[in-house]
Motif scaffolding. Structure first.
Motif, short mmCIF file in Angstrom:
data_model
loop_
_atom_site.label_atom_id
_atom_site.label_comp_id
_atom_site.label_asym_id
_atom_site.label_seq_id
_atom_site.Cartn_x
_atom_site.Cartn_y
_atom_site.Cartn_z
N THR A 45 -1.47 -6.93 5.61
CA THR A 45 -0.15 -7.12 5.02
C THR A 45 0.71 -8.06 5.85
O THR A 45 1.56 -8.78 5.32
CB THR A 45 0.56 -5.77 4.86
OG1 THR A 45 -0.21 -4.93 3.99
CG2 THR A 45 1.96 -5.92 4.28
N GLY A 46 0.48 -8.06 7.19
CA GLY A 46 1.28 -8.93 8.04
C GLY A 46 1.01 -8.67 9.51
O GLY A 46 -0.03 -8.12 9.88
N VAL B 298 12.81 -8.23 8.69
CA VAL B 298 11.46 -8.54 8.20
C VAL B 298 11.55 -9.92 7.57
O VAL B 298 12.52 -10.20 6.84
CB VAL B 298 10.99 -7.51 7.16
CG1 VAL B 298 9.57 -7.82 6.70
CG2 VAL B 298 11.08 -6.10 7.71
N TRP B 299 10.58 -10.78 7.84
CA TRP B 299 10.65 -12.13 7.30
C TRP B 299 9.27 -12.66 6.92
O TRP B 299 8.24 -12.07 7.29
CB TRP B 299 11.34 -13.08 8.28
CG TRP B 299 10.50 -13.58 9.43
CD1 TRP B 299 9.84 -14.77 9.52
CD2 TRP B 299 10.24 -12.90 10.68
NE1 TRP B 299 9.19 -14.88 10.73
CE2 TRP B 299 9.42 -13.76 11.45
CE3 TRP B 299 10.61 -11.67 11.21
CZ2 TRP B 299 8.98 -13.41 12.73
CZ3 TRP B 299 10.17 -11.32 12.47
CH2 TRP B 299 9.36 -12.18 13.22
N GLU B 300 9.27 -13.76 6.17
CA GLU B 300 8.05 -14.46 5.79
C GLU B 300 7.85 -15.60 6.78
O GLU B 300 8.62 -16.57 6.77
CB GLU B 300 8.17 -15.02 4.37
CG GLU B 300 8.32 -13.96 3.30
CD GLU B 300 8.58 -14.55 1.93
OE1 GLU B 300 8.36 -13.85 0.94
OE2 GLU B 300 9.02 -15.73 1.85
N GLU C 230 7.78 -8.70 11.42
CA GLU C 230 8.94 -7.85 11.64
C GLU C 230 9.35 -7.91 13.10
O GLU C 230 8.50 -7.97 13.99
CB GLU C 230 8.58 -6.41 11.23
CG GLU C 230 9.44 -5.33 11.80
CD GLU C 230 9.00 -3.94 11.40
OE1 GLU C 230 9.23 -3.58 10.23
OE2 GLU C 230 8.45 -3.20 12.25
N LEU D 211 3.91 -11.50 6.16
CA LEU D 211 5.13 -10.87 6.63
C LEU D 211 5.08 -10.63 8.14
O LEU D 211 4.00 -10.51 8.73
CB LEU D 211 5.33 -9.51 5.94
CG LEU D 211 5.68 -9.51 4.45
CD1 LEU D 211 5.62 -8.08 3.91
CD2 LEU D 211 7.05 -10.11 4.20
N HIS E 43 7.59 -9.20 -0.05
CA HIS E 43 7.03 -10.56 -0.02
C HIS E 43 7.08 -11.16 -1.42
O HIS E 43 6.49 -10.64 -2.35
CB HIS E 43 5.59 -10.51 0.47
CG HIS E 43 4.93 -11.86 0.58
ND1 HIS E 43 5.53 -12.93 1.21
CD2 HIS E 43 3.74 -12.30 0.13
CE1 HIS E 43 4.72 -13.97 1.15
NE2 HIS E 43 3.63 -13.61 0.51
N TYR F 89 5.95 -2.54 2.32
CA TYR F 89 6.39 -3.83 2.86
C TYR F 89 5.99 -4.98 1.94
O TYR F 89 6.73 -5.96 1.80
CB TYR F 89 5.77 -4.04 4.24
CG TYR F 89 6.47 -3.39 5.40
CD1 TYR F 89 7.42 -4.07 6.16
CD2 TYR F 89 6.18 -2.07 5.76
CE1 TYR F 89 8.05 -3.48 7.24
CE2 TYR F 89 6.80 -1.47 6.85
CZ TYR F 89 7.74 -2.17 7.57
OH TYR F 89 8.36 -1.59 8.65
#
Length: 242
Positions: free
Chosen positions: A126-127, A157-159, A152, A150, A240, A236
């Motif tokens: 997921t990230g 939380v950001w892309e 954190e 993603l 996205h 989460y």
């Protein structure tokens, strides 16, 4: 949009297998199912490799099949920097692995770690979340270049590929290292419980050593129980592209 709750277990590794099992059972009960994320360390402290551990890989795969989101959480979790900054010295107990890495070294660890964890899971991650939520500038560049959906830190939380922030607000977490840190984390959690409406996207994270302190477990129970009444346990991944 209704308030959302993002639950996570950090430091998921064979080194803490029994503690992770206990936290998974605890949080699943509090959340009404396995609606949580796990942050997986490929080789904790260079002494607990996931690669080659078929039993633990099978456990991770089963959790993922049940709906648990999986994040990469560094490579070894340990901070080997000779000269450490304030946060590394005073806030992490030597866990800020990505706090001072160059882009090249960070990308190497990201790619190596993703290969190990995704091989165990049989599906994409997921990230990524850096140990202690600390990132060097080079690590941020590597994370963007690595194409992780993603990421954190303590406050958001950001892309990584676009830089778009998809959720804001501090993480609620606990510390078990000293009596002072136990006391301060209990106070912060109590304050958060007093005003859950202040966090539109509430992120609540637990760590394996939390299981060794009964007062922390009581606080974890109370905090999740409070937030689950006002916030919807969420994924989460829904942030996205949302």
């Amino acid at each position: 949009m209704s308030p959302r709750l993002f639950a996570s277990i950090h430091d998921v590794t064979p080194h803490f297998e029994s503690e992770v099992d206990a936290l998974f059972d605890r949080l699943s009960g509090l959340l009404g199912g396995p609606r949580l994320a796990m942050l997986v360390v490929p080789d904790f402290e260079d002494k607990a490799p996931l690669a080659g551990n078929a039993a633990f890989a099978g456990k991770l795969r089963g959790w993922a099949d049940a709906g648990v989101e999986m994040f990469l959480h560094g490579w070894c979790h340990r901070d080997d920097a000779r000269v450490k900054g304030f946060m590394q010295k005073h806030m992490t107990a030597g866990a800020g692995e990505f706090a001072q890495l160059s882009r090249t070294e960070a990308l190497r660890r990201l790619e190596r770690g993703r290969a190990v964890v995704e091989d165990a899971l049989g599906r994409p991650l997921t990230g990524f979340v850096a140990p202690a939520w600390l990132y060097s500038p080079g690590s941020l560049d590597a994370l963007r270049d690595g194409g992780f959906p993603l990421a954190e830190d303590h406050l958001k939380v950001w892309e990584p590929t676009t830089g778009r922030v998809v959720a804001k607000g501090p993480v609620i977490t606990w510390a078990s290292r000293t009596r002072g840190r136990v006391a301060s984390s209990l106070m912060v959690a109590a304050a958060a419980r007093a005003a859950p409406w202040a966090l539109q996207n509430a992120r609540i994270a637990v760590h394996p050593p939390d299981t060794t302190v009964p007062a922390l477990l009581d606080s974890i129970d109370a905090t999740y129980a409070k937030f689950v009444r006002t916030h919807r346990p969420s994924r989460y991944a829904d942030l996205h592209g949302g």
